[in-house]
Design a protein around this motif. Structure first.
Motif, PDB file in Angstrom:
ATOM      1  N   ALA A 193       3.772   0.353   4.670  1.00  0.00           N
ATOM      2  CA  ALA A 193       4.633  -0.284   5.311  1.00  0.00           C
ATOM      3  C   ALA A 193       6.193   0.306   5.371  1.00  0.00           C
ATOM      4  O   ALA A 193       6.591   0.591   6.310  1.00  0.00           O
ATOM      5  N   LEU A 219       8.571  -0.747   8.351  1.00  0.00           N
ATOM      6  CA  LEU A 219       8.550  -2.076   8.666  1.00  0.00           C
ATOM      7  C   LEU A 219       9.755  -2.743   7.842  1.00  0.00           C
ATOM      8  O   LEU A 219      10.161  -2.337   6.901  1.00  0.00           O
ATOM      9  N   MET A 232      -1.035   0.789  11.164  1.00  0.00           N
ATOM     10  CA  MET A 232      -1.614   0.306   9.920  1.00  0.00           C
ATOM     11  C   MET A 232      -3.280   0.345   9.893  1.00  0.00           C
ATOM     12  O   MET A 232      -3.685   0.717   8.544  1.00  0.00           O
ATOM     13  N   ALA A 236       1.226  -6.099   9.572  1.00  0.00           N
ATOM     14  CA  ALA A 236       1.906  -5.062  10.133  1.00  0.00           C
ATOM     15  C   ALA A 236       1.886  -5.267  11.755  1.00  0.00           C
ATOM     16  O   ALA A 236       2.792  -5.068  12.416  1.00  0.00           O
ATOM     17  N   PHE A 243       7.330  -8.183   5.898  1.00  0.00           N
ATOM     18  CA  PHE A 243       5.932  -7.692   5.411  1.00  0.00           C
ATOM     19  C   PHE A 243       5.213  -8.448   4.342  1.00  0.00           C
ATOM     20  O   PHE A 243       4.258  -9.016   4.467  1.00  0.00           O
TER      21      PHE A 243
END
Length: 251
Positions: free
Chosen positions: A145, A150, A125, A116, A155
């Motif tokens: 995530a 994200l 996170m 993250a 990720f």
């Protein structure tokens, strides 16, 4: 008026703001700062550096080694968010990972937080994992995530990147080599403060070490000189001093 109030109450996005939380609220009142309102403009999630709060030229550098599954680290989490804001411009706190060898849970937690961090969302996170530290499945981390918005492909790639795991191993070994494998451990301008007692104790320790740093600054020392001299003062073992100097101070 009553009808309008009802609409404002139930309508998503109207009259309601999702406020970011900072740390995990401990059931122990002594753990909690009276106010948790960190200056997020001074929050760093730079991809390849320790996540931090506070300016790089702060007089007092606090380095904390933390483990997501350590209950005392959870108790300290609000303080970690808040402490730099208590002394604006004078305190910087940097977080390093300490995941015990042979225990996969803390390691995968740390890997997820770094993944993250690669997208600038370490601290968000960090809070999600601390709130439920024993949920260590990939699907759980992917859910977090997604909630943070994200890039999922990146990720997942970072979660599987050997370099990310190596960073966790390296930071964990550093804590061991510095002589403090248990968590949390706070180095305040290189002076070790192991464990967690309370917000009041933590803040008073910061005040004490900051007074020393201010005195050095009054003598004309730069922040880098203060950090180096403090390390000289606080490490009796030359090998440990050199390790701290090169691995933490970077000079």
């Amino acid at each position: 008026v009553i009808l309008l109030g009802a609409i404002l109450w139930i309508s998503p996005g109207i009259g309601h703001t999702d406020m970011e939380t900072f740390g995990v609220e401990s059931p122990n009142l002594s753990d909690r700062p009276p106010v948790v309102d960190p200056d997020v403009s001074m929050r760093s999630s730079e991809a390849d550096a320790p996540p931090a709060y506070g300016p790089e030229d702060a007089k007092l550098l606090i380095v904390v080694f933390s483990n997501f599954q350590c209950p005392h680290c959870r108790r300290a989490s609000q303080a970690i968010h808040q402490i730099a804001s208590e002394f604006p411009g004078e305190v910087r706190i940097e977080l390093f990972h300490s995941a015990p060898p042979g225990k996969p849970g803390p390691e995968i937690d740390a890997v997820a937080s770094i993944a993250a961090q690669k997208q600038g969302y370490f601290w968000q996170m960090y809070d999600k994992i601390l709130a439920n530290p024993h949920a260590t499945s990939m699907s759980t981390f992917e859910q977090y995530a997604q909630e943070l918005g994200l890039d999922m492909k990146q990720f997942q790639s970072d979660m599987n990147d050997p370099a990310v795991k190596e960073r966790v191993h390296s930071e964990s070994q550093l804590a061991i080599d510095l002589g403090y494998p248990a968590t949390p451990i706070f180095f305040m301008n290189a002076k070790p403060y192991p464990g967690w007692a309370s917000w009041k104790y933590f803040r008073s320790a910061v005040e004490r070490e900051l007074r020393k740093a201010r005195a050095m600054a009054d003598d004309g020392m730069s922040p880098d000189e203060i950090h180096l001299q403090a390390a000289i003062n606080n490490f009796d073992n030359s090998e440990t001093f050199e390790l701290y100097r090169t691995s933490i101070l970077g000079y």
